[in-house]
Design a protein around this motif. Structure first.
Motif, PDB file in Angstrom:
ATOM      1  N   ALA A   7      31.061  52.032  45.494  1.00 59.24           N
ATOM      2  CA  ALA A   7      31.312  50.980  44.669  1.00 59.24           C
ATOM      3  C   ALA A   7      33.153  50.626  44.920  1.00 59.24           C
ATOM      4  O   ALA A   7      34.085  51.879  45.434  1.00 59.24           O
ATOM      5  CB  ALA A   7      31.293  52.226  43.855  1.00 59.24           C
ATOM      6  N   ALA A   8      33.585  49.899  43.658  1.00 60.27           N
ATOM      7  CA  ALA A   8      35.444  49.712  44.331  1.00 60.27           C
ATOM      8  C   ALA A   8      35.327  50.476  43.277  1.00 60.27           C
ATOM      9  O   ALA A   8      34.883  51.336  41.973  1.00 60.27           O
ATOM     10  CB  ALA A   8      35.805  48.423  43.851  1.00 60.27           C
ATOM     11  N   THR A   9      36.850  51.249  42.597  1.00 58.56           N
ATOM     12  CA  THR A   9      37.690  51.881  41.873  1.00 58.56           C
ATOM     13  C   THR A   9      38.214  50.931  40.879  1.00 58.56           C
ATOM     14  O   THR A   9      38.956  49.730  42.234  1.00 58.56           O
ATOM     15  CB  THR A   9      38.063  53.398  42.353  1.00 58.56           C
ATOM     16  OG1 THR A   9      39.170  53.071  43.641  1.00 58.56           O
ATOM     17  CG2 THR A   9      37.106  54.160  43.327  1.00 58.56           C
ATOM     18  N   ALA A  10      39.489  51.362  40.436  1.00 56.86           N
ATOM     19  CA  ALA A  10      40.881  50.869  40.319  1.00 56.86           C
ATOM     20  C   ALA A  10      41.855  50.619  41.101  1.00 56.86           C
ATOM     21  O   ALA A  10      42.210  49.743  41.526  1.00 56.86           O
ATOM     22  CB  ALA A  10      41.274  51.389  38.762  1.00 56.86           C
ATOM     23  N   ALA A  11      41.931  51.851  42.250  1.00 53.29           N
ATOM     24  CA  ALA A  11      42.982  51.946  43.372  1.00 53.29           C
ATOM     25  C   ALA A  11      41.767  50.427  44.239  1.00 53.29           C
ATOM     26  O   ALA A  11      43.848  50.027  45.319  1.00 53.29           O
ATOM     27  CB  ALA A  11      42.541  52.795  44.727  1.00 53.29           C
ATOM     28  N   ASP A  12      41.033  49.990  44.496  1.00 57.29           N
ATOM     29  CA  ASP A  12      40.790  49.068  44.985  1.00 57.29           C
ATOM     30  C   ASP A  12      41.334  47.033  44.683  1.00 57.29           C
ATOM     31  O   ASP A  12      41.240  46.548  45.877  1.00 57.29           O
ATOM     32  CB  ASP A  12      39.618  48.964  45.683  1.00 57.29           C
ATOM     33  CG  ASP A  12      38.705  49.349  45.928  1.00 57.29           C
ATOM     34  OD1 ASP A  12      39.351  50.483  47.737  1.00 57.29           O
ATOM     35  OD2 ASP A  12      37.724  50.335  45.783  1.00 57.29           O
ATOM     36  N   VAL A  13      41.561  47.170  43.387  1.00 52.85           N
ATOM     37  CA  VAL A  13      41.793  46.378  43.248  1.00 52.85           C
ATOM     38  C   VAL A  13      43.224  45.172  43.631  1.00 52.85           C
ATOM     39  O   VAL A  13      42.388  44.129  43.828  1.00 52.85           O
ATOM     40  CB  VAL A  13      42.264  46.817  41.079  1.00 52.85           C
ATOM     41  CG1 VAL A  13      42.197  44.993  40.290  1.00 52.85           C
ATOM     42  CG2 VAL A  13      40.886  47.114  40.492  1.00 52.85           C
ATOM     43  N   ASP A  14      43.788  45.368  44.041  1.00 50.90           N
ATOM     44  CA  ASP A  14      44.622  44.418  44.567  1.00 50.90           C
ATOM     45  C   ASP A  14      44.241  44.174  45.957  1.00 50.90           C
ATOM     46  O   ASP A  14      44.691  42.965  46.299  1.00 50.90           O
ATOM     47  CB  ASP A  14      46.247  45.243  44.569  1.00 50.90           C
ATOM     48  CG  ASP A  14      46.760  45.701  43.417  1.00 50.90           C
ATOM     49  OD1 ASP A  14      46.583  45.345  42.740  1.00 50.90           O
ATOM     50  OD2 ASP A  14      47.786  46.465  43.383  1.00 50.90           O
ATOM     51  N   ALA A  15      43.743  45.092  46.716  1.00 45.89           N
ATOM     52  CA  ALA A  15      42.716  44.304  47.559  1.00 45.89           C
ATOM     53  C   ALA A  15      41.591  43.158  47.828  1.00 45.89           C
ATOM     54  O   ALA A  15      42.047  42.316  47.901  1.00 45.89           O
ATOM     55  CB  ALA A  15      41.726  45.895  48.510  1.00 45.89           C
ATOM     56  N   LEU A  16      41.259  43.561  46.413  1.00 49.82           N
ATOM     57  CA  LEU A  16      39.936  42.682  46.318  1.00 49.82           C
ATOM     58  C   LEU A  16      40.773  41.132  45.582  1.00 49.82           C
ATOM     59  O   LEU A  16      39.987  40.192  45.909  1.00 49.82           O
ATOM     60  CB  LEU A  16      38.971  43.468  44.898  1.00 49.82           C
ATOM     61  CG  LEU A  16      38.570  43.672  45.208  1.00 49.82           C
ATOM     62  CD1 LEU A  16      38.043  44.905  44.501  1.00 49.82           C
ATOM     63  CD2 LEU A  16      37.131  44.933  46.672  1.00 49.82           C
ATOM     64  N   CYS A  17      41.332  41.516  44.728  1.00 49.33           N
ATOM     65  CA  CYS A  17      42.409  40.234  44.598  1.00 49.33           C
ATOM     66  C   CYS A  17      42.893  39.163  45.822  1.00 49.33           C
ATOM     67  O   CYS A  17      42.776  38.387  46.006  1.00 49.33           O
ATOM     68  CB  CYS A  17      43.743  40.374  43.380  1.00 49.33           C
ATOM     69  SG  CYS A  17      43.179  41.289  42.028  1.00 49.33           S
ATOM     70  N   ALA A  18      43.957  39.974  46.440  1.00 44.63           N
ATOM     71  CA  ALA A  18      44.229  39.291  48.059  1.00 44.63           C
ATOM     72  C   ALA A  18      42.841  39.098  48.846  1.00 44.63           C
ATOM     73  O   ALA A  18      42.973  37.547  48.753  1.00 44.63           O
ATOM     74  CB  ALA A  18      44.504  39.939  48.448  1.00 44.63           C
ATOM     75  N   LEU A  19      41.651  39.509  48.801  1.00 44.88           N
ATOM     76  CA  LEU A  19      40.287  38.934  49.438  1.00 44.88           C
ATOM     77  C   LEU A  19      40.335  37.769  48.456  1.00 44.88           C
ATOM     78  O   LEU A  19      39.869  37.023  49.462  1.00 44.88           O
ATOM     79  CB  LEU A  19      39.756  39.725  49.527  1.00 44.88           C
ATOM     80  CG  LEU A  19      38.329  39.722  50.961  1.00 44.88           C
ATOM     81  CD1 LEU A  19      38.808  39.480  51.839  1.00 44.88           C
ATOM     82  CD2 LEU A  19      37.569  40.508  49.711  1.00 44.88           C
ATOM     83  N   ILE A  20      39.754  37.959  47.528  1.00 44.78           N
ATOM     84  CA  ILE A  20      39.047  36.519  47.116  1.00 44.78           C
ATOM     85  C   ILE A  20      40.055  35.564  46.914  1.00 44.78           C
ATOM     86  O   ILE A  20      39.804  34.270  47.448  1.00 44.78           O
ATOM     87  CB  ILE A  20      38.510  36.760  45.969  1.00 44.78           C
ATOM     88  CG1 ILE A  20      37.358  35.751  44.739  1.00 44.78           C
ATOM     89  CG2 ILE A  20      39.572  37.380  44.436  1.00 44.78           C
ATOM     90  CD1 ILE A  20      37.164  36.237  43.728  1.00 44.78           C
ATOM     91  N   PHE A  21      41.792  35.343  47.070  1.00 46.08           N
ATOM     92  CA  PHE A  21      42.127  34.325  46.458  1.00 46.08           C
ATOM     93  C   PHE A  21      42.480  33.425  47.869  1.00 46.08           C
ATOM     94  O   PHE A  21      42.983  32.703  48.109  1.00 46.08           O
ATOM     95  CB  PHE A  21      43.471  34.682  45.453  1.00 46.08           C
ATOM     96  CG  PHE A  21      43.556  34.835  44.543  1.00 46.08           C
ATOM     97  CD1 PHE A  21      42.409  33.952  43.849  1.00 46.08           C
ATOM     98  CD2 PHE A  21      43.562  35.878  43.868  1.00 46.08           C
ATOM     99  CE1 PHE A  21      41.989  34.458  42.678  1.00 46.08           C
ATOM    100  CE2 PHE A  21      43.655  36.392  42.485  1.00 46.08           C
ATOM    101  CZ  PHE A  21      42.857  35.316  41.650  1.00 46.08           C
TER     102      PHE A  21
END
Length: 173
Positions: A7-21
């Motif tokens: 499960a993703a956590t708040a600490a993962d959000v920046d990496a998720l954003c970078a990956l999707i863009f």
């Protein structure tokens, strides 16, 4: 090395954003920056959930979803007012394309949503996005509607296909 999911956590959000863009942008995907950022930052307050895949600390992909009632008009009779889920984003690193990672993450998200008690799950894609169509079919989604959507789909047919996953008949909901 085998990839792992969690499960993703708040600490993962920046990496998720970078990956999707970086890896999600293509002519078929609708990725308005402010909306995607707000959606993924919802992981911090629990309004958005996501399952991610990683290998040796490297983010390989993720699928995110929300609990909603947005698709009430597509709900089966007797469940029009029931909460359901919407899979918002599904993206994998380009290096992982064609290896089944997206389908597997989507299957894991479907299982998690179903375990949370939701019987209906919706996802959409550009009508002509064959890769997404295959991933969705492999995870058990069926097409239920295709409609004009020029605002979100400026390319190709300019149409969106909506798909639904339902608890199989005879399986407890």
């Amino acid at each position: 090395m085998q990839w792992q999911s969690r499960a993703a956590t708040a600490a993962d959000v920046d990496a998720l954003c970078a990956l999707i863009f970086e890896h999600g942008a293509n002519p078929w995907n609708h990725l308005p920056r402010a909306e995607v950022l707000a959606h993924l930052h919802g992981i911090g307050d629990g309004s958005t959930r996501a399952v991610l895949a990683e290998e040796e600390g490297r983010l390989l992909g993720f699928v995110s979803h929300v609990r909603t009632t947005w698709f009430h008009e597509y709900q089966p009779l007797g469940r029009q007012d029931d909460a359901h889920a919407y899979v918002c984003e599904a993206v994998i690193h380009r290096d992982m394309a064609g290896r089944g990672l997206g389908s597997e993450l989507l299957r894991q998200v479907v299982a998690a949503i179903h375990a949370d008690g939701l019987d209906d799950i919706y996802i959409d894609r550009h009508e002509e996005n064959a890769a997404s169509a295959g991933m969705m079919r492999k995870a058990g989604f069926v097409e239920i509607s295709t409609y004009d959507d020029a605002e979100r789909r400026p390319n190709g047919s300019r149409r969106t296909t909506l798909c639904r996953w339902q608890t199989p008949v005879g399986q407890p909901g």
